[in-house]
Design an enzyme around this catalytic site. Structure first.
Site, mmCIF file in Angstrom:
data_model
loop_
_atom_site.group_PDB
_atom_site.id
_atom_site.type_symbol
_atom_site.label_atom_id
_atom_site.label_comp_id
_atom_site.label_asym_id
_atom_site.label_seq_id
_atom_site.Cartn_x
_atom_site.Cartn_y
_atom_site.Cartn_z
ATOM 1 N N HIS A 108 0.868 -1.186 0.000
ATOM 2 C CA HIS A 108 0.000 0.000 0.000
ATOM 3 C C HIS A 108 0.897 1.225 0.000
ATOM 4 O O HIS A 108 1.794 1.345 0.842
ATOM 5 C CB HIS A 108 -0.901 0.007 1.229
ATOM 6 N N TYR A 155 -8.109 -12.388 -22.322
ATOM 7 C CA TYR A 155 -8.871 -11.186 -22.619
ATOM 8 C C TYR A 155 -10.279 -11.546 -23.087
ATOM 9 O O TYR A 155 -10.477 -12.403 -23.945
ATOM 10 C CB TYR A 155 -8.187 -10.338 -23.704
ATOM 11 N N ASP A 178 0.870 -5.162 -21.103
ATOM 12 C CA ASP A 178 1.800 -6.203 -20.680
ATOM 13 C C ASP A 178 1.458 -6.742 -19.291
ATOM 14 O O ASP A 178 1.870 -7.846 -18.923
ATOM 15 C CB ASP A 178 3.237 -5.661 -20.649
ATOM 16 N N HIS A 213 1.070 5.710 -1.163
ATOM 17 C CA HIS A 213 0.364 6.907 -1.592
ATOM 18 C C HIS A 213 1.189 7.553 -2.712
ATOM 19 O O HIS A 213 1.375 8.773 -2.734
ATOM 20 C CB HIS A 213 0.158 7.864 -0.424
ATOM 21 N N HIS A 226 -8.690 7.546 -1.825
ATOM 22 C CA HIS A 226 -7.649 7.103 -0.918
ATOM 23 C C HIS A 226 -6.338 6.941 -1.679
ATOM 24 O O HIS A 226 -5.635 7.938 -1.891
ATOM 25 C CB HIS A 226 -8.096 5.805 -0.235
#
Length: 232
Positions: free
Chosen positions: A96, A230, A121, A98, A172
């Site tokens: 995590h 895909y 990719d 920022h 966030h």
């Protein structure tokens, strides 16, 4: 020797990659690494500057968010990590940050469009941005609910966490994951770079088109050496 030493060392190593890759400022970020056989994960202690980190101080937590070993307070995002580990059983590490560009897209509440082959990719879809948390969730156990904010987004969009190893949390910041610490950090770095490229693309051409499906499929196959998924 502690039975947690291996994951503490792996967690320390992964955390130290964040400042080296310019993915964090001050203490704005964390990495955790799991040991599924022991049912625990190691995570960075809260508020400790990266230059002061040592492997032995990585806090050991179970998948319910309970501290198992360690004298320091774990990251404030620990419950989010715990939820993801508990619900998504093949994750081995979580990052995590920022980081600037990915966080900007999260604050704008926008998916990152798949504009080019660098993105293709690593993902065959736009990088999802989970909608902002409801007021009811905010009033509850916020960090715990953040985990379900991510999981609910993937469920609603019918995405696989094994195929899409990154997400933005609306208002966030980004999360990324992988089979181990190195892979999770790699995915976090890719996410930040793709976010930067997409931002610049829209500055140059606000009407830039999404990458053609044929190119998305080709690049996924070439990169991964297997049948593309895909459109499935």
């Amino acid at each position: 020797m502690s039975k947690y030493q291996d994951i503490q060392q792996a967690c320390y190593k992964a955390n130290m990659q964040l400042p080296a890759l310019n993915l964090i400022l001050f203490t704005f970020g964390n990495v955790s690494v799991a040991d599924r056989s022991l049912g625990v994960f190691a995570i960075k202690p809260s508020g400790v500057p990266y230059k002061d980190l040592v492997p032995d101080e990585m806090v050991i937590v179970d998948f319910d968010g309970k501290i198992i070993s360690g004298n320091m307070r774990p990251s404030s995002d620990t419950k989010t990590h715990a939820v993801l580990y508990k619900e998504w059983e093949k994750i081995g590490a979580i990052v995590h940050t920022h980081s600037t560009y990915a966080t900007a897209w999260a604050q704008a509440q926008r998916d990152i469009p798949i504009f080019g082959t660098t993105h293709a990719d690593h993902n065959t879809v736009d990088i999802p941005c989970a909608p902002p948390m409801s007021d009811e969730m905010i009033k509850g156990n916020y960090e715990y609910e953040t985990g379900y904010q991510i999981i609910n987004c993937f469920n609603e969009r019918k995405l696989s966490y094994e195929e899409v190893e990154m997400v933005l949390v609306g208002n966030h910041a980004p999360f990324a994951w992988g089979k181990n610490g190195d892979k999770a950090v790699y995915n976090a770095a890719v996410l930040e770079e793709v976010a930067r490229m997409a931002y610049l693309t829209e500055q140059i051409n606000p009407k830039a088109p999404r990458l053609k499906d044929a190119l998305i499929d080709k690049h996924w196959q070439r990169k991964h050496g297997k049948d593309a998924y895909y459109g499935q």
